[in-house]
Scaffold this active site. Structure first.
Site, PDB file in Angstrom:
ATOM      1  N   TYR A   1      36.913  39.942  40.449  1.00  0.00           N
ATOM      2  CA  TYR A   1      38.293  39.424  40.355  1.00  0.00           C
ATOM      3  C   TYR A   1      38.387  37.955  40.509  1.00  0.00           C
ATOM      4  CZ  TYR A   1      42.805  38.790  42.333  1.00  0.00           C
ATOM      5  OH  TYR A   1      44.181  38.274  42.513  1.00  0.00           O
TER       6      TYR A   1
ATOM      7  N   LYS B   1      47.599  46.873  45.042  1.00  0.00           N
ATOM      8  CA  LYS B   1      47.493  47.428  43.954  1.00  0.00           C
ATOM      9  C   LYS B   1      47.892  48.998  43.988  1.00  0.00           C
ATOM     10  CE  LYS B   1      46.349  43.216  43.054  1.00  0.00           C
ATOM     11  NZ  LYS B   1      44.900  42.892  43.138  1.00  0.00           N
TER      12      LYS B   1
ATOM     13  N   ARG C   1      49.378  40.961  66.880  1.00  0.00           N
ATOM     14  CA  ARG C   1      48.060  40.605  66.235  1.00  0.00           C
ATOM     15  C   ARG C   1      47.000  41.295  66.406  1.00  0.00           C
ATOM     16  NH1 ARG C   1      45.405  36.695  68.017  1.00  0.00           N
ATOM     17  NH2 ARG C   1      47.010  35.392  68.955  1.00  0.00           N
TER      18      ARG C   1
ATOM     19  N   ASP D   1      34.498  46.522  46.114  1.00  0.00           N
ATOM     20  CA  ASP D   1      35.559  46.275  46.177  1.00  0.00           C
ATOM     21  C   ASP D   1      36.256  47.433  45.196  1.00  0.00           C
ATOM     22  OD1 ASP D   1      38.179  45.670  45.264  1.00  0.00           O
ATOM     23  OD2 ASP D   1      37.805  43.599  44.883  1.00  0.00           O
TER      24      ASP D   1
HETATM   25  C1  LIG Z   1      44.108  41.697  43.463  1.00  0.00           C
HETATM   26  C2  LIG Z   1      42.898  41.887  43.792  1.00  0.00           C
HETATM   27  C3  LIG Z   1      42.159  41.298  44.797  1.00  0.00           C
HETATM   28  C4  LIG Z   1      42.781  40.483  45.808  1.00  0.00           C
HETATM   29  O1  LIG Z   1      43.758  40.976  46.486  1.00  0.00           O
HETATM   30  P1  LIG Z   1      45.197  40.260  46.977  1.00  0.00           P
HETATM   31  O2  LIG Z   1      45.877  41.233  47.602  1.00  0.00           O
HETATM   32  O3  LIG Z   1      45.750  39.561  45.678  1.00  0.00           O
HETATM   33  O4  LIG Z   1      44.903  39.079  47.786  1.00  0.00           O
HETATM   34  C5  LIG Z   1      40.940  41.748  45.042  1.00  0.00           C
HETATM   35  N1  LIG Z   1      40.120  42.398  44.183  1.00  0.00           N
HETATM   36  C6  LIG Z   1      40.458  42.990  43.027  1.00  0.00           C
HETATM   37  C7  LIG Z   1      39.900  43.842  42.097  1.00  0.00           C
HETATM   38  C8  LIG Z   1      41.935  42.610  42.714  1.00  0.00           C
HETATM   39  O5  LIG Z   1      42.656  43.289  41.695  1.00  0.00           O
END
Ligand SMILES: *Cc1c(COP(=O)(O)O)cnc(C)c1O
Length: 380
Positions: free
Chosen positions: A99, A196, A47, A171
């Site tokens: 998001y 992603k 962890r 982000d």
């Molecule tokens: C998918 C996504 C998230 C969240 O991520 P997870 O891995 O699904 O928790 C946050 N910001 C954007 C732009 C995303 O496409």
């Protein structure tokens, strides 16, 4: 070292124990100590840190030009880690086109702990400036946004945030560091849903934070270690493996994305096309300034403005897969209002432009001829 070399070698070392060229999956919870409190090397308990996760975290820091990377069990866990540093009364300024899951975390979980959120278009610099006060502790920006591909000037927001010593997080999920490097433009924190493009193969849920400042990195690591949303060794391996082809994939995503956007623009059934690479995009100039190319995400609406048209189009696609998520090698299609953004109240969705005839495409790395033929037969 140039970016295309960094994705493969940046902060990476062959395995010291075995000489393995690729980082092994250290599937272990704990590590031997020779005497109480004296582990063999830096690792004690997974962890806190694990060699496979550390290799990924070092790679993340390298490709985002940061000082420290942290890998989480999801993108939202990474965002949650940043928010946990705030307390009741603190204020957050965030993009109004976030998001859906980020909006849900802010407005349904953290609002209840007394944190105040302001959602607005962060290109409205004067409005942002007016909102800033001594309680403002964080500015949270997404660019390009999901699903409307709005672009915000990272450097302009960074100037405001830095002048008032407000933590500034971006982000960077949609752009990836191949296209855009927020830390170089003045951000303090880069966040990723590594689910992603970084992972890139739709086979893992993962998140990341990268920071420049060592003290901030230490605070975030403490938060992560104390709350426990760390990425497992196998998942760390998958994301690390994904990163090694990030430059090749995003280059092709961008080529295909541009061709799909051009195709949609001239299609008689299409009303609006949202793609920052188009000269007609309202923020094209900013996109061209801060991104090296425009990626593989394209959204569009129908001239008929009918929800039924969007649904029947999505049902007929054969090469594009109808599914949530994005950024994998395979092309995906999504109906934001019914799928990814269903958690946003209807009137708010309408107000920001997520209409019922909006379709979002994550253009993959397949042959462009097959992708365009698939779109055409679905329109027919
Ligand atoms: C998918 C996504 C998230 C969240 O991520 P997870 O891995 O699904 O928790 C946050 N910001 C954007 C732009 C995303 O496409």
């Amino acid at each position: 070292m140039k970016f295309n070399t960094k994705v493969i070698h940046g902060n990476q070392h062959h395995d010291p124990a075995t000489g393995a060229v690729m980082t092994p999956v250290y599937q272990t919870s704990t590590f031997v100590q020779t005497s109480p409190g004296k582990p063999v090397n830096e690792f004690e308990y997974s962890r806190a840190s694990n060699p496979t996760r550390s290799a990924l975290e070092n790679a993340l820091a390298s490709i985002e030009n940061g000082g420290r990377g942290l890998a989480f069990s999801s993108g939202l866990a990474a965002t949650d880690c940043v928010l946990r540093g705030l307390k009741a009364g603190d204020e957050v300024i965030a993009s109004d086109d976030l998001y859906g899951g980020t909006f849900r975390l802010f407005s349904r979980i953290y609002k209840d702990s007394g944190i105040v959120f302001h959602f607005l278009d962060l290109n409205e610099i004067a409005a942002v400036q007016q909102l800033i006060n001594d309680n403002t502790k964080l500015i949270w920006l997404e660019t390009p946004t999901n699903p409307l591909m709005k672009i915000t000037d990272i450097e302009a927001v960074a100037k405001l945030a830095n002048a008032r010593k407000i933590l500034f997080a971006v982000d960077n999920t949609f752009a990836t560091p191949y296209l855009q490097k927020p830390l170089d433009l003045g951000a303090d924190i880069v966040m990723h849903s590594a689910t992603k493009y970084l992972g890139g193969h739709s086979d893992v849920i993962a998140g990341a934070l990268v920071v420049k400042d060592a003290t901030l990195g230490e605070q975030l690591h403490f938060q992560q270690f104390a709350t426990g949303a760390t990425l497992g060794p196998m998942d760390s391996y998958l994301v690390l493996r994904g990163i090694k082809t990030l430059h090749l994939r995003v280059q092709r995503h961008s080529e295909n994305g541009r061709k799909v956007a051009d195709y949609l623009t001239q299609h008689p059934a299409v009303a609006n096309v949202y793609y920052p690479g188009l000269k007609t995009h309202p923020n094209h100039e900013i996109a061209a300034k801060q991104m090296s190319d425009f990626g593989g995400m394209v959204s569009f609406t129908f001239k008929s403005a009918q929800k039924a048209d969007a649904i029947s189009f999505l049902e007929k696609l054969k090469v594009f897969t109808l599914a949530e998520s994005l950024g994998g090698v395979e092309s995906l299609a999504n109906h934001p209002a019914l799928m990814t953004h269903a958690s946003i109240p209807e009137e708010k969705r309408k107000a920001i432009g997520i209409t019922d005839d909006l379709v979002r495409l994550s253009v993959g790395v397949e042959d462009i001829d097959d992708l365009l033929a698939d779109l055409e037969q679905a329109f027919q």
